[in-house]
Every structure is written in C-alpha cells, then in structure tokens.
Design an enzyme around this catalytic site. Structure first.
Site: not given
Ligand code: NAI
Length: 703
Positions: A320, A435, A452, A448, A357, A480-483
């Site tokens: 991360d 997504s 995706k 986005y 990444v 999912a709930a996340s930031r």
């Molecule tokens: P999140 O923001 O909690 O987690 C994403 C993480 O990726 C963060 O910790 C961030 O620091 C890290 N990150 C961002 N850019 C980066 C980089 N260049 N190199 C390394 N790390 C990097 O969000 P969440 O919800 O856990 O998302 C995870 C994945 O799920 C994402 O790909 C998101 O698009 C996808 N997603 C999430 C949904 C949701 O409802 N939470 C819905 C659909 C897709």
C-alpha cells in the site's frame, strides 16, 4: 557433495505404516502421558494425540536425505508444522507421500535449509494431515541459492495466559525412540559425548509432544480432535530430567502462540510456536506455503483479504502506497505496516511494501520484494484503487489518466512480473478487482468504469495464456464499506457492507480449489452472483453476395437484440465458430422448427445415399463412428472400389475412429457446428489416421 537440485518436486513415497492402538499409546507414553491423561493411554475410547502424526516422518526423512544428497554429518530438524484435516483414528494404515519443496542457502558458514511437504491419509480414505518439515543442514550452505525468508513471529509482550510445567523423566528418550527415531544421540552416552553433549539428549519431537499435550489440556481440554495446526522451530537441545515450561498466549479465538523454555536456565528450547484449533471442517481451504501479493492492502477490502489469507497459512506481501483517496499526497508507510502488525499478532507471516503500483518499476519491485522475502508468488490480488469522480465534460485528462494508471495499468504492472513467476512454477491465482460501475455503468465514473472494464479484458486474455500452467485469473466486483464508499452510500446502508462479507469469495477464487478461470462475480452484503458477457443467437441478415440494407436491420431488430439462448463464450475462437455456423445454419421452417437430422440413426440411414461414387476412385478407407449419449451407438462406413457400405457395429480395422456425443454430432451434420471448430474445441475426437478422416467431406454430400 552438494544438494541435488533435481530432487525438488520429485515425488517421495508413498510409505505405508500400519499401526494399532498400542502404537498410539506408546507414543503418548513417550511424550509424558500417564494416568493424568488416560484417554491417550487406555484402549477403551482411546484418543490419539495429534502430534502422533510425526511418526510418519522417519521413513520419509531417510528418502529425503538420499534424494537431496544432504550432508548427514550436519543435519538437524529445524522446524515442524502439522496441519490437521481429520482426527487420527486409533488404528489402521497411514499412507504418506510428498516432495522436497525448497532449498534455501543461508551462506557457506551458516548452512542450508531443506524444506519438504508431505500428505498423510488413512486407509479409511480420509486425508489426515499435512506435514511440513524443515531440515537445517549446517554443511550444505554456500551453493548460491536464495536465502530463506525471515519468519520471526512477534510474541505478545503481556503475561502468558497459561504456563504448563513438566519434568520429562531421565528415561523419557528410551520410551520415545520406540515410536521411530532410534538415533544413537538419544540413547548412547558415548555417541552423545562424541557429538559434544554430556549425555543423551531429548528428541526435539518428544518435547514437541509435551507441548501438544499442554496446548490441548489448556485450550481445548479433552478435545484433541479440535487441533488444526501445530507449528514450531527447534532452538536448543535439552537434557532429559530438566524441568520445562510450555508458555502459551491465546491470541484470538482459534489461535494461540507458544514456546517451550528450559525452566532452569530460562533459555527458549522450542520457539515460534503456533497452535490453531476449532472444529475441523472437511475440505478446509488452506494456503500453507503459499505467497500472496495484495495491492492496496493497507485498508478496506485488501486488509481483510490479507488477514484472512494469513490466518489460513499464506505468507502475505501487504502493498500500500498510503496515499489519499484520490491518489494524491505524499504516501505513508503506516497503513501497510499496521496490517502487517495485525497479521503478526495473529501468528501469521506478512511483510509490508510501499510501492506505487501505477508505475512499471513499482510493480516490478513489488514482485521482487515477494521473491526476496518469501521466495515466490502464488497469488496476486490486484486490489489497489483510487477514485476521481466527475461528470464526463469535467473529466480532465489528468483525472482520466490517474484512475487508469492505478486500476488498469497497475494490474498490468504487477501481473506482468508475477505471471512470469507463476508460469515458471506452473501454478498461480490472479484476482482482478472490477466494479459494477464498469460492468453496468455509473454516472460520473467514466474513468473508473473504463478502467474496471479494461480489467475484464485483461482477465479474458490472460486466463487463456495461463491455462496450460494452472494459472487461474478471475474478477470480483465487490460492494463494501470503505473509504471509497463512505460518503457515497448512506450510513445505515454501509453497516450491511462489511468487507468481511466479500473476503470469503476472494479467498476461494485464489485457492487451489478454485474450479474456474475467466469468471466475474458480484460480491457484497452476503450475496454472490456471476456476471458475464453474454451473446445472443442473433440472425443472419446477409452475406458477401447479399449486403443487407439498414432497413433490413430495422426489420430484423427484434431477433438481433434478443438475448434468449444467449451464451457466455470462453474465447474468441468459440464465438467466431458460432458465427461461421450461423452462416451455414439450415433454413428454419415457418413455424421455427429446424429442418435436418433429428436422430443420429437417420444420419447413418442417409449415408449410403449421400455417397459420391465418382470422387472415390482408388479410395480404400473405413470410418468408424462412436457416438455417445442417449441416441448414441457405433456405426462404420467402408468405402472401397467406388462403393460404400454403412453398417452398425465395430469394424475390426478402421482407418480412423471419430468420437462425438449425439447432440454435437447432430449439430455437425445439420451444419450448425463446423467440422474444424468441432475438432479444435475437442467436441470431435479423431483416433487413427486423421488425414483419412478429412475424406469424409469429399465423399459424402448430405442434402
Ligand atoms: P480503499 O481505499 O480502502 O483501498 C484501496 C487501497 O489502495 C488504499 O489503501 C490505497 O492507499 C491503495 N492504493 C491506491 N493507489 C495505490 C497505488 N498506486 N499503489 C499502491 N496502493 C494504492 O478502498 P476499497 O473499497 O477497499 O477498494 C479496494 C478495491 O475494490 C478498489 O480497486 C476498488 O476500486 C474496488 N471496489 C470497491 C468497491 C467498494 O464498494 N468498496 C466497489 C467496487 C470496486
């Protein structure tokens, strides 16, 4: 002498060990059981101490030494891990086989590690346990191999939950050796002195058995069947008669950490102990020995994936960058570090990585870090993500680019070096994070959604390139709930969106058991469903001799748009095959019914009439047909001297044999399935002279 590199992966075993209740009791007595724990010592309702599983390693070790060429003069048992799938019955036969999985080079002065993994099943058919043995070979280092990954566990700083004291009697090794390890070091004073000891020493595995009893007594009293995993590292020799303490910390429900100390000196004798317990599920999904790279695992979904995989035995690289939600900011090591701390507190193994990444170099360094720390990559979850939502006209190039860089290019940047490792080793699991915004569209997310859906395209082709190497590539569309979602969705809705509800599916898709590749799943709120690109049957609107007009398209719009009988194709070839078949599809009657053969027997009845005698001069061939299915059977067609004979049954000397199932055969004969496509897709199998089979199209013309 040097370690034999060809021994890695070479099957060792199977070894068969018959045992009765007396062997189980002898082992129990050998590890200090007695009247205090009679259930291990009395054949009535006997329970087998799970660490009895180590009795299988002695045969295995002898072969391991031979095939690896390890220098026996400097060999010690370094680490032992037992993972239990079913309780060990009191009698039967144990069947064990496995292989050396790794050599690690600690340096010429320090020695080498030989790691072997083997599975033991019971004569009743149950898989009982997996045993991972690490041999420390002092004299085999310096061969230029990679070093062993560091795997120190962090023990809690608080007081332990339990301390179990014991004094293994002076004579203990004399009993323990009867379970299989008859090495003189544990019985012969002269030999022990020669090896630098005052007297014979305890078997490390005997002390290990004391620990196993202590762990059961304190954590799952009376229920050895609940033990799921016991792992440890042997640190120091111990003389029999020396008091010992098994020191135990309960970490979370299901997991404890432990070590054994010499109660006189305080020295740690056995270290890095992990004890896992619970109901033993059949077919448990485990990741022992697997290395997982998870991008963006410092929070949200990635963090939960990391914890779940680590709990199940994977070594996890927690990547991360630690930036802001939109990808801006300096970045921070804190999110990845904190997740690694959580993994270690659970007794798992993890390492933090802070690469970006979105760059090619970052992806490469991330995979290199996995190789340097843990030696390989088995699993990659492309999960890192950012958001820069704007309606399309406000979508400036930098916001378009940044989102594509992290999601789509990020997945390329890490998958590319990881795929090379997986292809080389012949195993891999890659999970893309797509997504619903991409699959179905969402206002304000053109960047986005494009990224995706790009990941779906990447998956579709990569799955084909991985197919011959047991590399499976799938995609998950989580909710999912996340930031990322905290200010998009209402708070009461967020409560139902725990990332923990998504993790089981992600874990399953990256497991060895995963049966699919190239599939997409929506996962969230406890629901899982499959999503796919579906293609309708459509209709033929023209051909190169009859170019259709736009009005003809309009006229046939309903059939063109219809998704009834829609199909999900595995690859482009299948889809093109159907396209070709559509062009040769037989005419449909006005009522929609298809003209042509309706039974397999009709085809063979029609075959003599379809024979074209004037192209068969000089042909001498027998086609054997074996058709499976309800309508199936055997027929052969013999062509000689410009005549054709078709009979039911088996010919003694066919030129070639064609095998199909009845429905495919009818599709082929009715022009719905082109012959070449039938062959390349495996629907038509040809044995014997394949060239001769091609004469069929020339010799027969069905109307
Ligand atoms: P999140 O923001 O909690 O987690 C994403 C993480 O990726 C963060 O910790 C961030 O620091 C890290 N990150 C961002 N850019 C980066 C980089 N260049 N190199 C390394 N790390 C990097 O969000 P969440 O919800 O856990 O998302 C995870 C994945 O799920 C994402 O790909 C998101 O698009 C996808 N997603 C999430 C949904 C949701 O409802 N939470 C819905 C659909 C897709």
């Amino acid at each position: 002498m040097a370690l034999n590199p060809d021994a890695i992966g070479k099957k060792i075993g199977p070894f068969y060990k018959d045992y009765t209740w007396k062997d189980a009791v002898l082992y129990a007595l050998g590890v200090g059981a007695g009247f205090a724990d009679l259930e291990y010592c009395y054949e009535k309702d006997l329970k087998v101490i799970p660490s009895f599983g180590i009795v299988t390693i002695y045969d295995f070790m002898a072969d391991l030494a031979t095939v690896s060429n390890v220098n026996l003069a400097g060999v010690l048992h370094g680490e032992q891990e037992l993972i239990f799938h079913h309780p060990i019955p009191p009698e039967g036969t144990l069947i064990t086989e496995g292989a050396i999985t790794h050599y690690y080079d600690k340096g010429a002065e320090k020695g080498a590690l030989v790691v072997a993994e083997f599975e033991t099943s019971h004569s009743n058919g149950d898989k009982l346990f997996t045993s991972i043995v690490t041999i420390f070979s002092r004299l085999d280092g310096g061969f230029g191999g990679e070093n062993a990954p560091a795997k120190e566990l962090t023990f809690p700083v608080r007081d332990p939950d339990y301390i179990v004291e014991a004094i293994p009697p002076e004579d203990q090794p004399l009993v323990f050796r009867l379970s299989g390890d008859v090495f003189q070091l544990h019985v012969d004073r002269g030999f022990a002195e020669m090896a630098g000891f005052e007297k014979p020493i305890m078997h490390g595995l005997c002390t290990h058995g004391y620990a196993c009893r202590a762990l059961i007594d304190t954590i799952v009293p009376g229920k050895p069947q609940m033990v799921r995993r016991v792992a440890c590292r042997f640190k120091k020799p111990l003389y029999p008669g020396t008091p010992i303490k098994t020191v135990i910390w309960k970490i979370v429900e299901g997991q404890a950490m432990w070590r054994i100390t010499n109660a006189e000196t305080g020295e740690v004798v056995i270290d890095n102990g992990v004890f896992e317990y619970g109901d033993i599920p059949r077919d448990q999904i485990r990741f022992d020995g697997r290395v997982a790279v998870i991008t963006g695992a410092g929070g949200g979904l990635g963090r939960v994936y990391a914890l779940e995989l680590a709990k199940r035995g994977a070594k996890v690289v927690v990547n991360d960058l630690g930036g802001a939600r939109d990808g801006t900011g300096e970045g921070s090591k804190v999110p990845a570090d904190e997740v690694v701390d959580e993994i270690k507190a659970l007794g798992g193994e993890g390492v933090a990585n802070y690469e970006n990444v979105a760059t090619v170099a970052g992806g490469k360094r991330l995979v290199e870090a996995a190789l340097d720390t843990f030696g390989t990559v088995d699993i990659l979850i492309n999960n890192a993500g950012i958001l820069r939502d704007k309606s399309f006209l406000k979508m400036e190039p930098q916001n378009w680019q940044a989102v594509l860089d992290v999601h789509l290019h990020g997945a390329y940047n890490v998958s590319h070096p990881a795929f090379a490792v997986m292809k080389e080793k012949g195993y891999g699991r890659i999970l893309m994070t797509t997504s619903a915004a991409g699959l179905y569209g969402n206002f304000g997310q053109t960047n986005y959604a494009a990224a995706k859906m790009g990941l779906v395209g990447l998956m579709n082709s990569l799955k084909l390139e991985g197919e011959n190497y047991d590399i499976k590539v799938n995609a998950i569309a989580p909710v999912a709930a996340s930031r990322l979602t905290e200010d998009i969705l209402p708070p009461e809705f967020l409560q139902n969106l725990k990332p923990e509800l998504v993790a089981p599916m992600a874990v399953y898709l990256v497991s060895k058991q995963c049966p699919v590749t190239g599939n997409i799943y929506n996962v969230g709120m406890g629901c899982v469903n499959r999503s796919a690109v579906l293609t309708g049957r459509g209709t033929v609107v023209g051909d190169s001799a009859n170019i259709p007009t736009a009005e003809q398209i309009l006229a046939q719009w309903a059939e063109i748009s219809c998704l009834k009988e829609a199909k999900a194709y595995h690859n482009l070839t299948e889809q093109v095959g159907d396209l070709m078949a559509a062009l040769t599809r037989p005419a449909e009657d006005a009522d929609g019914s298809v003209t042509g053969f309706t039974t397999v027997a009709e085809v063979f009845d029609a075959m003599p009439g379809a024979f074209i005698a004037n192209v068969s001069a000089g042909v001498d061939v027998v086609f054997q047909f074996k058709i499976d299915g309800d309508q199936g059977g055997e027929w052969y067609s013999s062509v000689k001297d410009a005549s054709c004979d078709v009979s039911a049954g088996i010919h003694q000397k066919p030129s070639c044999t064609l095998k199909m199932i009845d429905s495919d055969f009818l599709d082929l004969m009715n022009g719905k399935l082109p012959a070449m496509q039938a062959y390349t897709s495996g629907k038509l199998k040809i044995e014997g002279d394949i060239m001769k089979s091609q004469l069929i199209e020339k010799l027969f013309k069905f109307n």
